[in-house]
Design an enzyme around this catalytic site. Sequence first.
Site, mmCIF file in Angstrom:
data_model
loop_
_atom_site.group_PDB
_atom_site.id
_atom_site.type_symbol
_atom_site.label_atom_id
_atom_site.label_comp_id
_atom_site.label_asym_id
_atom_site.label_seq_id
_atom_site.Cartn_x
_atom_site.Cartn_y
_atom_site.Cartn_z
ATOM 1 N N HIS A 264 -2.381 -2.256 -9.708
ATOM 2 C CA HIS A 264 -3.363 -1.592 -8.843
ATOM 3 C C HIS A 264 -4.629 -2.432 -8.828
ATOM 4 O O HIS A 264 -5.012 -3.007 -9.841
ATOM 5 C CB HIS A 264 -3.684 -0.183 -9.357
ATOM 6 N N HIS B 71 0.863 -1.197 0.000
ATOM 7 C CA HIS B 71 0.000 0.000 0.000
ATOM 8 C C HIS B 71 0.893 1.239 0.000
ATOM 9 O O HIS B 71 1.705 1.392 -0.887
ATOM 10 C CB HIS B 71 -0.945 -0.097 1.212
ATOM 11 N N ASP C 62 2.710 5.482 -6.805
ATOM 12 C CA ASP C 62 3.963 5.367 -6.033
ATOM 13 C C ASP C 62 5.204 5.262 -6.895
ATOM 14 O O ASP C 62 6.315 5.366 -6.383
ATOM 15 C CB ASP C 62 3.866 4.136 -5.118
#
Length: 454
Positions: A327, A287, A383
Site C-alpha cells: 500500500h 487500485h 483487497d
Amino acid sequence: MGNTQPTPPSGELRATGTLDIKDSRTDKTYSVQILQGGPEGDTATRAMDLRQIKTSPDEFGMMTYDPAFMNTASCKSAITFIDGDKGILRYRGYPIEQLAEKSTFLEVAWLLRNGELPAQPEYDKWVHDITYHTYVHENIKTFLQGFRYDAHPMSMMCSAVAALSSFYPEAKNIHDPASRDISIIRLLAKMPTLAAFCYRHSKGLPFIYPDNDLSYTENFLSMVARMSEPKYEANPIFVKALEILFILHADHEQNCSTSAVRAIGSSQVDPFSAIAGGVAALYGPLHGGANEQVLRMIAEIGDPKNVPKFIDEVKGGKGSKLMGFGHRVYKSYDPRAKIVKKLADEVFKVVGVDKDLEIALKLEEAALNDEYFVSRKLYPNVDFYTGLIYRSMAFPTDFFTVLFAVARTSGWLAQWEEMLNDKEQKIARPRQIYVGYGERPFASKLTDRFPKAK
Ligand code: SDX
C-alpha cells in the site's frame, strides 16, 4: 455524564514555523512557512512559496518534482485520516473499527459528507430520499443491453454513470447546494441499481427493479439475486457482511480514484461525469481492480502446496505482484484488512472453508515471515480477503470492483463537494519539468505527404 463532543476542527492550516532554504547557485537564503494541519501534525510548505527561488528575474521559478505525487498534498481535507505506520483509519475522527461494528453504510455516507453523525430525523429523511431515487430512466436498460454479455461490468458501470449525466442536465449547477444535494442522493441511490443491472445483463437475466421496503444493502442483493419469488429474502450474514464491506470501502483520503474525481470535478463538470472518472480509475488492477486480481492469483496458484513456489516467483520479479499486498500509505497491516479477515472467518463458518481461503491464509503467513515483503513493508491491504467474501456470496470475480465502486461513491462525493467548497482550490493543472529538444526548424523526411492506402 454524556459523551463530551470534541471541539469541531477549524479545517484550516496554521503556520508553525519557517524553513530556510539556501540556494547554492546564488547564495541567497529564502524563508518559507511551515504549515500544519490537525493535531496529528501533517506538515507541508506551499509549493508556490518556492517559485521565488530563481537565478535571474526572468526565470519561471522553482517547482517541486514529485512523480505520482508520492509526497505532495493536493488539498487539505477533514474527511478521512490515515496513519500508515500505525495502521489507523478514521472517518471524520471516528475509528473505522467502531464504524464497521456499529454504523450503517448510509449513516457513514452522511457522516463523510456532512462531518457529523446524523440525528434520527436527518437520517430518516436521508434514507427516504435515497430509497425513493433508486430507479433509473428506462433508456439506461436499453443502453446496458447494447453491451456484449461478456463486457466487463466495470466498463459498463463507467459508461452508465457517465450516461446518467445526460438524464440530469441540471446537475451542472454544481454551485447550487440544492442541485448538489439531489445529485448526491441520485448517485448514492442509483449506483446499486446500475451495478445490479450490469450483473443481470451479464447473466442474461431480466432486470429486477428496486424494492422500497428493503434497506439499501438488502435492496441491492434483491436486485442482484431475486428470481421468481415475490419478495427477496436476503441471507442476514451476507447483508451484514456487505454493509460492513461498504463501510470499509467508503473513503480513503486522496487515493488514485478520489484524486481523479477531484481533478475532473475541478473543471466544474457535473458530478456524474466526475464519478464516472473515479470508476475508471478504480478499475485499474493496482487500485480497486486488485480484489479481482487476488482471486485470479489464487486460482493460478491452485493448491496450498504451490504457495512457496509462487512466493519465490514474486520475489524473483517473475509473474505478478502479490496482489492484495502492499500500500502507498499503509506500511503496516491495513486496518480494514484485519476487519475483512475477521468477517471472512464468520462468513466461511456459514459457507464452509474452501481451498482458496487456505491458499490465501498460506500466502499471508508466508509473506508476513519473508524478508522480501517485511523489508518492503508489504502487508495485506483491504483487497486481499475481500474477494473471498464476495465470491462466497456468489458474486463473479469481475464484479468485485463494482462493489468497491458502489461503496466508494460515498467518499468520492464527499471529497468532490469538499473540493468545490475549498476557496483555495481551482482547476487542477500540474506543471512539468521539460526535458525535450530546444527549438529546431521543421524538416520533413516525407516525399509523399498523402499516400493512398494500398
Ligand atoms: C487500493 O491508495 C489507496 O488508498 C488505495 C486503496 C483505497 O482504499 O482507495 O487502499 C485501495 O488500491 C489498495 C491497493 C490494491 N492494490 C494491490 O493490492 C496491487 C498490489 N500492490 C502493489 O501494486 C503496490 O503495493 C501498490 C500499488 C498498492 C502500492 O505501490 P507503491 O506505493 O507505488 O509501492 P512500490 O510499487 O513503489 O513498491 C515498493 C517496492 C517495490 O519493490 P522494489 O522496486 O523496491 O524492489 O515493493 C514492491 C515493489 O516492486 N511491491 C511489491 C508489491 N507491492 C509493492 N512486490 C510484490 N507484491 C506486491 N504487491
